[in-house]
Design a protein around this motif. Structure first.
Motif, mmCIF file in Angstrom:
data_model
loop_
_atom_site.group_PDB
_atom_site.id
_atom_site.type_symbol
_atom_site.label_atom_id
_atom_site.label_comp_id
_atom_site.label_asym_id
_atom_site.label_seq_id
_atom_site.Cartn_x
_atom_site.Cartn_y
_atom_site.Cartn_z
ATOM 1 N N ASN A 60 0.827 -1.204 0.000
ATOM 2 C CA ASN A 60 0.000 0.000 0.000
ATOM 3 C C ASN A 60 0.860 1.254 0.000
ATOM 4 O OD1 ASN A 60 -1.585 2.045 2.217
ATOM 5 N ND2 ASN A 60 -2.715 1.401 0.414
ATOM 6 N N GLU A 61 1.903 1.248 0.829
ATOM 7 C CA GLU A 61 2.780 2.419 0.888
ATOM 8 C C GLU A 61 3.541 2.605 -0.417
ATOM 9 O OE1 GLU A 61 6.439 4.252 3.583
ATOM 10 O OE2 GLU A 61 4.898 2.988 4.486
ATOM 11 N N TYR A 62 4.040 1.517 -0.987
ATOM 12 C CA TYR A 62 4.828 1.597 -2.222
ATOM 13 C C TYR A 62 3.979 2.090 -3.394
ATOM 14 C CZ TYR A 62 7.490 0.117 -6.328
ATOM 15 O OH TYR A 62 8.147 0.084 -7.534
ATOM 16 N N PHE A 63 2.818 1.472 -3.587
ATOM 17 C CA PHE A 63 1.999 1.828 -4.748
ATOM 18 C C PHE A 63 1.284 3.163 -4.570
ATOM 19 C CE2 PHE A 63 2.329 -2.861 -5.278
ATOM 20 C CZ PHE A 63 2.965 -2.845 -6.517
ATOM 21 N N GLY A 68 1.147 8.821 -6.294
ATOM 22 C CA GLY A 68 1.065 10.171 -5.768
ATOM 23 C C GLY A 68 -0.004 10.384 -4.720
ATOM 24 N N ALA A 69 -0.503 9.279 -4.138
ATOM 25 C CA ALA A 69 -1.559 9.392 -3.126
ATOM 26 C C ALA A 69 -1.012 9.861 -1.783
ATOM 27 C CB ALA A 69 -2.280 8.063 -2.961
ATOM 28 N N ASP A 70 0.256 9.548 -1.513
ATOM 29 C CA ASP A 70 0.904 10.005 -0.280
ATOM 30 C C ASP A 70 1.872 11.126 -0.620
ATOM 31 O OD1 ASP A 70 -0.403 8.270 1.386
ATOM 32 O OD2 ASP A 70 1.194 6.765 1.403
ATOM 33 N N LYS A 71 1.817 12.192 0.162
ATOM 34 C CA LYS A 71 2.690 13.331 -0.065
ATOM 35 C C LYS A 71 3.450 13.668 1.213
ATOM 36 C CE LYS A 71 -0.361 15.347 -3.568
ATOM 37 N NZ LYS A 71 -1.161 16.528 -3.958
ATOM 38 N N PRO A 72 4.638 14.288 1.086
ATOM 39 C CA PRO A 72 5.387 14.697 2.285
ATOM 40 C C PRO A 72 4.551 15.612 3.170
ATOM 41 C CG PRO A 72 6.759 14.868 0.315
ATOM 42 C CD PRO A 72 5.361 14.592 -0.162
ATOM 43 N N GLY A 73 4.660 15.409 4.493
ATOM 44 C CA GLY A 73 3.936 16.251 5.431
ATOM 45 C C GLY A 73 2.471 15.901 5.558
ATOM 46 N N ARG A 74 2.112 14.666 5.157
ATOM 47 C CA ARG A 74 0.713 14.237 5.220
ATOM 48 C C ARG A 74 0.192 14.264 6.649
ATOM 49 N NH1 ARG A 74 0.009 8.777 6.421
ATOM 50 N NH2 ARG A 74 -1.714 8.559 4.958
ATOM 51 N N VAL A 75 -1.142 14.289 6.807
ATOM 52 C CA VAL A 75 -1.763 14.338 8.128
ATOM 53 C C VAL A 75 -1.500 13.055 8.901
ATOM 54 C CG1 VAL A 75 -3.952 14.460 9.370
ATOM 55 C CG2 VAL A 75 -3.553 15.924 7.386
ATOM 56 N N GLY A 76 -1.561 11.920 8.211
ATOM 57 C CA GLY A 76 -1.385 10.621 8.864
ATOM 58 C C GLY A 76 0.061 10.360 9.238
ATOM 59 N N LYS A 87 14.289 3.897 0.067
ATOM 60 C CA LYS A 87 14.297 3.954 -1.392
ATOM 61 C C LYS A 87 13.112 3.154 -1.938
ATOM 62 C CE LYS A 87 19.320 4.388 -1.860
ATOM 63 N NZ LYS A 87 20.549 3.775 -2.409
ATOM 64 N N PRO A 88 12.438 3.664 -2.952
ATOM 65 C CA PRO A 88 11.302 2.931 -3.528
ATOM 66 C C PRO A 88 11.654 1.518 -3.974
ATOM 67 C CG PRO A 88 11.349 5.177 -4.349
ATOM 68 C CD PRO A 88 12.620 4.985 -3.567
ATOM 69 N N THR A 89 12.823 1.352 -4.579
ATOM 70 C CA THR A 89 13.221 0.014 -5.041
ATOM 71 C C THR A 89 13.430 -0.934 -3.858
ATOM 72 O OG1 THR A 89 15.525 0.784 -5.136
ATOM 73 C CG2 THR A 89 14.263 0.795 -7.193
ATOM 74 N N THR A 90 13.955 -0.389 -2.760
ATOM 75 C CA THR A 90 14.156 -1.214 -1.567
ATOM 76 C C THR A 90 12.817 -1.662 -0.998
ATOM 77 O OG1 THR A 90 16.198 -0.024 -1.011
ATOM 78 C CG2 THR A 90 15.161 -1.290 0.745
ATOM 79 N N LEU A 91 11.872 -0.737 -0.923
ATOM 80 C CA LEU A 91 10.549 -1.086 -0.411
ATOM 81 C C LEU A 91 9.863 -2.105 -1.310
ATOM 82 C CD1 LEU A 91 8.354 -0.633 1.690
ATOM 83 C CD2 LEU A 91 7.516 1.296 0.340
ATOM 84 N N ALA A 128 -3.652 -8.900 -1.880
ATOM 85 C CA ALA A 128 -2.759 -8.020 -1.118
ATOM 86 C C ALA A 128 -2.159 -6.946 -2.024
ATOM 87 C CB ALA A 128 -1.645 -8.836 -0.466
ATOM 88 N N LEU A 129 -1.924 -7.299 -3.294
ATOM 89 C CA LEU A 129 -1.385 -6.337 -4.253
ATOM 90 C C LEU A 129 -2.489 -5.524 -4.918
ATOM 91 C CD1 LEU A 129 1.308 -8.605 -5.967
ATOM 92 C CD2 LEU A 129 1.648 -6.959 -4.111
ATOM 93 N N ALA A 130 -3.595 -6.213 -5.258
ATOM 94 C CA ALA A 130 -4.693 -5.545 -5.965
ATOM 95 C C ALA A 130 -5.358 -4.471 -5.116
ATOM 96 C CB ALA A 130 -5.743 -6.573 -6.393
ATOM 97 N N TYR A 131 -5.126 -4.510 -3.811
ATOM 98 C CA TYR A 131 -5.693 -3.481 -2.935
ATOM 99 C C TYR A 131 -5.225 -2.092 -3.355
ATOM 100 C CZ TYR A 131 -6.867 -0.927 1.325
ATOM 101 O OH TYR A 131 -7.383 -0.012 2.213
ATOM 102 N N SER A 132 -3.956 -1.993 -3.806
ATOM 103 C CA SER A 132 -3.386 -0.684 -4.107
ATOM 104 C C SER A 132 -2.891 -0.518 -5.537
ATOM 105 C CB SER A 132 -2.214 -0.381 -3.153
ATOM 106 O OG SER A 132 -2.623 -0.401 -1.810
ATOM 107 N N THR A 133 -2.878 -1.604 -6.327
ATOM 108 C CA THR A 133 -2.324 -1.485 -7.673
ATOM 109 C C THR A 133 -3.098 -2.368 -8.637
ATOM 110 O OG1 THR A 133 -0.260 -1.526 -8.950
ATOM 111 C CG2 THR A 133 -0.617 -3.337 -7.405
ATOM 112 N N GLY A 134 -2.621 -2.394 -9.871
ATOM 113 C CA GLY A 134 -3.284 -3.183 -10.895
ATOM 114 C C GLY A 134 -4.222 -2.326 -11.726
ATOM 115 N N PRO A 135 -4.944 -2.944 -12.649
ATOM 116 C CA PRO A 135 -5.838 -2.190 -13.527
ATOM 117 C C PRO A 135 -7.030 -1.560 -12.800
ATOM 118 C CG PRO A 135 -6.140 -4.551 -13.831
ATOM 119 C CD PRO A 135 -4.926 -4.380 -12.986
ATOM 120 N N TYR A 136 -7.345 -2.095 -11.622
ATOM 121 C CA TYR A 136 -8.496 -1.573 -10.872
ATOM 122 C C TYR A 136 -8.194 -1.654 -9.381
ATOM 123 C CZ TYR A 136 -13.463 -0.476 -10.142
ATOM 124 O OH TYR A 136 -14.643 0.132 -9.814
#
Length: 299
Positions: A60-63, A68-76, A87-91, A128-136
């Motif tokens: 969820n965090e990676y995708f 662009g759903a998560d931005k620096p300084g977010r409320v959460g 690093k994104p590749t590490t995650l 687990a992956l389709a929750y945040s990525t994929g065609p839908y």
């Protein structure tokens, strides 16, 4: 080193682990109560549940970062990859490595439940992956709560019980619905808090679609409906057939905690909502542990 460990623990979102653990724990309690407990598949289910939850969180965090759903300084809570701590590749590599490990653990359950668990495991991994990525992406189309209800409620409770008892029990099904509803509330708090950020990012969660007021009402109803799903057990207790009457204090304790958290949800804004995510998960775990202890004591 300590700071790095803290960053990864935040990434794993350990406060959400009660969502995955509760289903397995209560299923173990029901298996003990019915005389079907087997410790090896029970432990395997616990390990699988933890790994699946962490994979879901890191994916969820990676995708979300990629979209662009998560931005620096977010409320959460702080997101390591968004803030540049990871690093994104590490995650990505960690996510798929943990997914492979979860699949390996899941395969160890095949001797206990049969080969039909293999396609079920594949579906769980894809979800687990389709929750945040994929065609839908499910969480981007108001289907996050339904996904949590199925894969953190119905699936873990019934499968954990099945690999021990080799059958499905009506009370177990009702317990799985209870756990699913309580688990959905954890996601509702998350989406309630992030509604503005999600709306800006084009992430159409159920809270974005329906608004905060209906989400808060759904949160309250889910807790009471969850306890209501176990009404058969409560009636059996009242009739004095399975447990002493005082056991009914357990759902009362949960509902008191649940209602108090709901009140805070409707009277807080911004970062003040952050503690309620862990508080909701805590309420869920308290109910699960108390109920499981009672099931074991009176088995």
């Amino acid at each position: 080193m300590k700071n790095k460990i803290k960053i990864w623990l935040e990434c794993f979102r350990l406060r959400t682990l009660p969502v995955s653990l509760s289903g397995v724990i209560i299923a173990i309690g029901l298996a003990v109560w019915h005389g079907h407990f087997k410790w090896v598949p029970a432990v395997l289910c616990l390990v699988f549940a933890v790994l699946a939850q962490i994979v879901s969180n890191t994916a969820n965090e990676y995708f979300d970062y990629l979209q662009g759903a998560d931005k620096p300084g977010r409320v959460g809570p702080r997101r390591g990859v968004t803030e540049g701590d990871i690093k994104p590749t590490t995650l990505r590599n960690v996510t798929f490595g943990l997914l492979a490990l979860a699949c390996a653990v899941g395969c160890c359950l095949i001797p206990y439940g049969g080969w039909w668990l293999l396609p079920v495991g594949i579906i769980i991994a894809l979800a687990a992956l389709a929750y945040s990525t994929g065609p839908y992406p499910l969480s981007y189309h108001g289907l996050g709560e339904l996904t949590v209800f199925i894969f953190f409620g119905l699936v873990p409770v019934n499968l954990t019980y099945y690999v021990q008892a080799l059958r499905i029990d009506p009370l177990v099904v009702m317990a799985s619905i209870t756990i699913g509803l309580l688990g959905v509330n954890v996601l509702l708090v998350n989406n309630y808090r992030d509604v503005e950020d999600d709306r800006e990012a084009g992430k159409r969660t159920s809270v974005v679609i329906f608004g905060r007021a209906p989400a808060a009402l759904a949160y309250l109803i889910n807790g009471y409906a969850g306890m209501g799903m176990l009404s058969v057990l409560w009636v059996m207790i009242v009739l004095g057939k399975v447990m002493p009457l005082w056991v009914l204090v357990i759902p009362v304790i949960y509902l008191v905690l649940h209602t108090a958290t709901w009140y805070k949800l409707t009277h807080r804004e911004g970062s003040a909502l952050n503690p309620l995510l862990g508080e909701t998960a805590r309420n869920m775990l308290i109910f699960t542990l108390l109920m499981t202890i009672i099931l074991i004591i009176y088995s």
